[in-house]
Write an enzyme that holds these catalytic residues in place. Sequence first.
Site, short mmCIF file in Angstrom:
data_model
loop_
_atom_site.label_atom_id
_atom_site.label_comp_id
_atom_site.label_asym_id
_atom_site.label_seq_id
_atom_site.Cartn_x
_atom_site.Cartn_y
_atom_site.Cartn_z
N LYS A 106 0.85 -1.20 0.00
CA LYS A 106 0.00 0.00 0.00
C LYS A 106 0.87 1.23 0.00
O LYS A 106 2.02 1.20 0.45
CB LYS A 106 -0.87 0.03 1.26
N GLY A 218 -20.43 7.04 1.73
CA GLY A 218 -19.33 7.29 0.81
C GLY A 218 -19.82 7.39 -0.63
O GLY A 218 -20.72 6.64 -1.04
N GLY A 220 -17.39 7.80 -3.35
CA GLY A 220 -16.14 7.82 -4.13
C GLY A 220 -16.06 6.63 -5.07
O GLY A 220 -17.08 6.16 -5.57
N GLY A 223 -18.48 3.73 -3.30
CA GLY A 223 -19.87 4.03 -2.96
C GLY A 223 -20.70 4.52 -4.15
O GLY A 223 -21.87 4.13 -4.31
N1 GLU Z 1 -7.28 0.18 -3.67
C1 GLU Z 1 -7.99 -1.02 -3.94
C2 GLU Z 1 -8.05 -1.89 -2.71
O1 GLU Z 1 -7.88 -1.45 -1.60
C3 GLU Z 1 -7.46 -1.73 -5.17
C4 GLU Z 1 -6.04 -2.18 -5.05
C5 GLU Z 1 -5.45 -2.67 -6.36
O2 GLU Z 1 -6.16 -2.73 -7.34
O3 GLU Z 1 -4.25 -2.96 -6.34
O4 GLU Z 1 -8.33 -3.06 -2.81
#
Ligand code: GLU
Length: 423
Positions: A106, A218, A220, A223
């Site tokens: 992340k 939400g 975004g 949501g």
């Molecule tokens: N941000 C999204 C999640 O929390 C997608 C992550 C991704 O596609 O790598 O799952």
Amino acid sequence: MAEELNPFKISQEQLDSAAELMGLDKAAHQILREPKRMLTMNIPVKMHDGAVKVFRSFRVHYNDARGPTKGGIRFHPKETEDTVKALAAWMTWKCSLANIPYGGGKGGVVCDTKSMNAGELESLSRAYIRALGDFIGPRIDIPAPDVYTNPQEMAWMMDEYSKIVGHNEFGVITGKPLEVGGSEGRFDSTAMGGMYVLREAAKAKKINLRKATIAIQGFGNAGNFAFDLSKKLFGSKILAISDSSGGVYSEKGLDYQKLKESKAKTGSVEYYKDKGAEKITNDELLEMDVDILIPSAIENQITASNADKINAKIVLELANGPVTPAADEVLFQRGILDLPDFLVNSGGVIVSYFEWVQNIQSFYWTEADVYKRLDAMMTKSFSDVMGMQRSYKEKGKKISPRTAAYIVAVGRVAAAMKIRGWY
Ligand code: GLU
């Protein structure tokens, strides 16, 4: 004692209780309690008024035993090292539960996108990629959009990375626009995946979705499309929706076009105009008497202080980390089916995986192909979780769907680490 709200501590607590139940090897448990590595960066960006602003930023590789790390980048004013670590842990479990060949990662940048113009966002996106250097790559770590980031930022980031390596490298990032290697169906895939889980859960709970009422927190990436899809696919009635400013409620149900207009014109859904519609707070939305509650914003929304006031039959966690462990326990005891985030919202990363596969093969799929494969994978994950819950019940132990999901996901990561000789 005050409730623990540090997301990383929460993620460790969740892991600890699953580890105990499943009898996880001590060494595996130790490895999985902390990220493998992380980068903290302070990134200078020239703003449009000529002043330089330094943005504190992070990227975490939590665990890569099952494949390269994968996970979004958040642009959020309240981002911290610990939010990013927690989200990276949850990505590890998400990719494992979905059974896609990735570990978890992340990224986060402490910034307020609402006070930045497009030029500044582009400069920040490109600078973030330059600062990361070889900490990312299609075989190392593959970012994607998350809270307050979108396909445009992904395009700039992919472009910057491609310039650094000297050739187009579409597979370094997912959630891109269709024009530059994006996948059909990626834009609403998080919500679509959640809808497949909802369909299966409603079957299990004998809820008729055509007659169901829904509240969504939400508006975004998740949501917004959850609203559109639950109406389109099931004909459900959405009584309430909110964003970070506030929410709106209407007994007769809300209209998607009018909501989008309100958001575009005023910056919030709370100014939605229609006969009978009234403003509500985020707290009121969460406690509404509806069949299905869909938290689709950020973490720590259902906590020990409001869990006993939740009135929904199903909580569909489309956000990451919206329910704390204490609240989880209360919902479980009260017989509310709380479906965990890393099951419900895995549609985003699953279609990200499809996008990456398409980029590597330079062979692109139709939207129908994407949805069909997504449906099959979400349905399988749901049944894996329910199956694990059942098998513990047969042994005389009642466990929540989240704990069952942890046992499936952690078990697969531990098995990969074991066979690789990490412990
Ligand atoms: N941000 C999204 C999640 O929390 C997608 C992550 C991704 O596609 O790598 O799952």
